[in-house]
Write a protein that holds these residues in place. Structure first.
Motif, PDB file in Angstrom:
ATOM      1  N   VAL A 238       0.835  -1.203   0.000  1.00 28.93           N
ATOM      2  CA  VAL A 238       0.000   0.000   0.000  1.00 28.93           C
ATOM      3  C   VAL A 238       0.871   1.255   0.000  1.00 28.93           C
ATOM      4  O   VAL A 238       0.601   2.216  -0.737  1.00 28.93           O
ATOM      5  N   ALA A 239       1.914   1.265   0.808  1.00 30.36           N
ATOM      6  CA  ALA A 239       2.794   2.434   0.871  1.00 30.36           C
ATOM      7  C   ALA A 239       3.451   2.690  -0.478  1.00 30.36           C
ATOM      8  O   ALA A 239       3.585   3.849  -0.908  1.00 30.36           O
ATOM      9  N   GLU A 240       3.841   1.633  -1.167  1.00 22.04           N
ATOM     10  CA  GLU A 240       4.452   1.796  -2.480  1.00 22.04           C
ATOM     11  C   GLU A 240       3.459   2.351  -3.490  1.00 22.04           C
ATOM     12  O   GLU A 240       3.812   3.186  -4.338  1.00 22.04           O
ATOM     13  N   ARG A 241       2.210   1.879  -3.415  1.00 21.22           N
ATOM     14  CA  ARG A 241       1.212   2.287  -4.401  1.00 21.22           C
ATOM     15  C   ARG A 241       0.663   3.681  -4.134  1.00 21.22           C
ATOM     16  O   ARG A 241       0.374   4.437  -5.065  1.00 21.22           O
ATOM     17  N   LEU A 242       0.492   4.025  -2.862  1.00 22.50           N
ATOM     18  CA  LEU A 242      -0.188   5.274  -2.510  1.00 22.50           C
ATOM     19  C   LEU A 242       0.762   6.347  -1.998  1.00 22.50           C
ATOM     20  O   LEU A 242       0.356   7.500  -1.828  1.00 22.50           O
ATOM     21  N   GLY A 243       2.008   5.979  -1.757  1.00 21.05           N
ATOM     22  CA  GLY A 243       2.945   6.936  -1.185  1.00 21.05           C
ATOM     23  C   GLY A 243       2.947   6.861   0.334  1.00 21.05           C
ATOM     24  O   GLY A 243       2.067   6.268   0.949  1.00 21.05           O
ATOM     25  N   GLY A 244       3.945   7.462   0.942  1.00 21.56           N
ATOM     26  CA  GLY A 244       4.052   7.419   2.389  1.00 21.56           C
ATOM     27  C   GLY A 244       4.870   6.217   2.835  1.00 21.56           C
ATOM     28  O   GLY A 244       5.575   5.584   2.043  1.00 21.56           O
TER      29      GLY A 244
ATOM     30  N   ASN B 221      -8.773   3.741  -3.283  1.00 21.10           N
ATOM     31  CA  ASN B 221      -9.447   2.860  -4.228  1.00 21.10           C
ATOM     32  C   ASN B 221      -8.788   1.492  -4.311  1.00 21.10           C
ATOM     33  O   ASN B 221      -9.215   0.637  -5.078  1.00 21.10           O
ATOM     34  N   LEU B 222      -7.750   1.268  -3.531  1.00 23.78           N
ATOM     35  CA  LEU B 222      -6.990   0.031  -3.590  1.00 23.78           C
ATOM     36  C   LEU B 222      -7.747  -1.085  -2.866  1.00 23.78           C
ATOM     37  O   LEU B 222      -8.231  -0.896  -1.749  1.00 23.78           O
ATOM     38  N   VAL B 223      -7.838  -2.256  -3.523  1.00 22.52           N
ATOM     39  CA  VAL B 223      -8.531  -3.411  -2.949  1.00 22.52           C
ATOM     40  C   VAL B 223      -7.506  -4.513  -2.704  1.00 22.52           C
ATOM     41  O   VAL B 223      -6.674  -4.804  -3.565  1.00 22.52           O
TER      42      VAL B 223
ATOM     43  N   GLY C 179       0.523 -14.563   0.998  1.00 22.49           N
ATOM     44  CA  GLY C 179       0.428 -13.696  -0.165  1.00 22.49           C
ATOM     45  C   GLY C 179      -0.598 -12.605   0.013  1.00 22.49           C
ATOM     46  O   GLY C 179      -1.551 -12.734   0.797  1.00 22.49           O
ATOM     47  N   VAL C 180      -0.405 -11.515  -0.710  1.00 21.24           N
ATOM     48  CA  VAL C 180      -1.383 -10.437  -0.776  1.00 21.24           C
ATOM     49  C   VAL C 180      -1.566 -10.066  -2.238  1.00 21.24           C
ATOM     50  O   VAL C 180      -0.601  -9.992  -3.000  1.00 21.24           O
ATOM     51  N   ALA C 181      -2.828  -9.883  -2.639  1.00 19.61           N
ATOM     52  CA  ALA C 181      -3.158  -9.419  -3.991  1.00 19.61           C
ATOM     53  C   ALA C 181      -3.749  -8.029  -3.888  1.00 19.61           C
ATOM     54  O   ALA C 181      -4.496  -7.721  -2.949  1.00 19.61           O
ATOM     55  N   ALA C 182      -3.433  -7.172  -4.865  1.00 20.75           N
ATOM     56  CA  ALA C 182      -3.915  -5.791  -4.859  1.00 20.75           C
ATOM     57  C   ALA C 182      -4.386  -5.391  -6.242  1.00 20.75           C
ATOM     58  O   ALA C 182      -3.736  -5.706  -7.249  1.00 20.75           O
ATOM     59  N   THR C 183      -5.530  -4.699  -6.293  1.00 24.74           N
ATOM     60  CA  THR C 183      -6.045  -4.119  -7.526  1.00 24.74           C
ATOM     61  C   THR C 183      -6.542  -2.711  -7.227  1.00 24.74           C
ATOM     62  O   THR C 183      -6.757  -2.343  -6.078  1.00 24.74           O
TER      63      THR C 183
ATOM     64  N   VAL D 121     -11.180  -8.290  -5.563  1.00 21.46           N
ATOM     65  CA  VAL D 121     -10.165  -9.299  -5.850  1.00 21.46           C
ATOM     66  C   VAL D 121     -10.161 -10.342  -4.741  1.00 21.46           C
ATOM     67  O   VAL D 121     -10.481 -10.047  -3.591  1.00 21.46           O
ATOM     68  N   GLY D 122      -9.810 -11.571  -5.106  1.00 17.76           N
ATOM     69  CA  GLY D 122      -9.692 -12.645  -4.127  1.00 17.76           C
ATOM     70  C   GLY D 122      -8.474 -13.492  -4.425  1.00 17.76           C
ATOM     71  O   GLY D 122      -8.234 -13.849  -5.584  1.00 17.76           O
TER      72      GLY D 122
END
Length: 229
Positions: A53-59, A86-88, A99-103, A108-109
């Protein structure tokens, strides 16, 4: 195209640099696990998710806070959500793999299972639809178990994507053959429309089977990453 990032890790050590990423409710869940491996799996899932999440959204990962409120009971053990984003996300673990999946904005599952489990006749009858049972009939015990868990991870992945989990009857959904590209062929449950469901079998790691699904009509582009802290 719907892009999905799947990040894998072995269970992390419970050292301070990882534990400091847990907020108070998460630390409570961590402490409540009786077995060390369960604590490490939970911790690893949160570290993977917050780092992504930090990589995708910053911070920073330390600044990421999840809302994991369960829609059914209100306790903090539901799917982790990022308030205002908006990240799921979807987290799964089995054996020594987490594992973690992100869209972005698409349900997502993710599901992963160890590959050394058995699949007796009662489990096959419970989980597989008639066409799926026909596809595994006549296989050796080892071949049937391998084929079964291809179907199982696909089913778990799509059910997690809906947020309904096992409230969807396993036999109500039918997938393409276990040795063919993953596709939802038929569903008698209103929560899953084959025209708006996409999924993919994953490589994961040796000794595991995995699948990821998204509720979208678009083709999937899936990137698998193996993460080291």
């Amino acid at each position: 195209m719907t892009e999905i990032v799947v990040r894998w890790s072995e269970p992390l050590l419970a050292d301070e640099r990882h534990l400091k990423l847990l907020d108070e409710p998460e630390r409570g869940r961590y402490d409540a696990y009786r077995l060390e491996i369960d604590r490490r799996r939970f911790l690893t899932g949160r570290v993977l998710a917050k780092t992504l999440v930090a990589e995708r959204l910053g911070g920073t990962a330390e600044s990421v806070r999840f809302d994991a409120t369960c829609a059914d009971c209100g306790k903090p053990h539901g799917r982790p959500r990022v308030p205002g984003a908006n990240l799921v996300l979807s987290i799964s673990h089995s054996g020594n793999l987490i594992g973690v999946a992100a869209t972005d904005g698409v349900p997502v599952g993710l599901d992963v299972e160890t590959a050394n489990r058995k699949a007796d006749a009662s489990l096959v009858d419970y989980a597989l639809s008639p066409p799926e049972r026909e596809a595994v009939a006549g296989l050796s015990d080892d071949e049937r178990a391998a084929a079964f868990f291809v179907y199982w991870t696909r089913k778990e992945a799509v059910m997690k994507a809906t947020g309904k989990g096992l409230k969807i009857p396993l036999q109500s959904i039918t997938f393409s053959r276990f040795d063919a590209p993953a596709e939802l062929v038929a569903s008698t449950d209103a929560a899953l429309d084959p025209a708006r469901t996409r999924l993919a079998d994953l490589k994961a790691t040796e000794g595991h089977r995995a699948a990821v699904a998204a509720l979208t009509a678009e083709p999937l582009v899936v990137t698998e990453e193996h993460w080291l802290p």
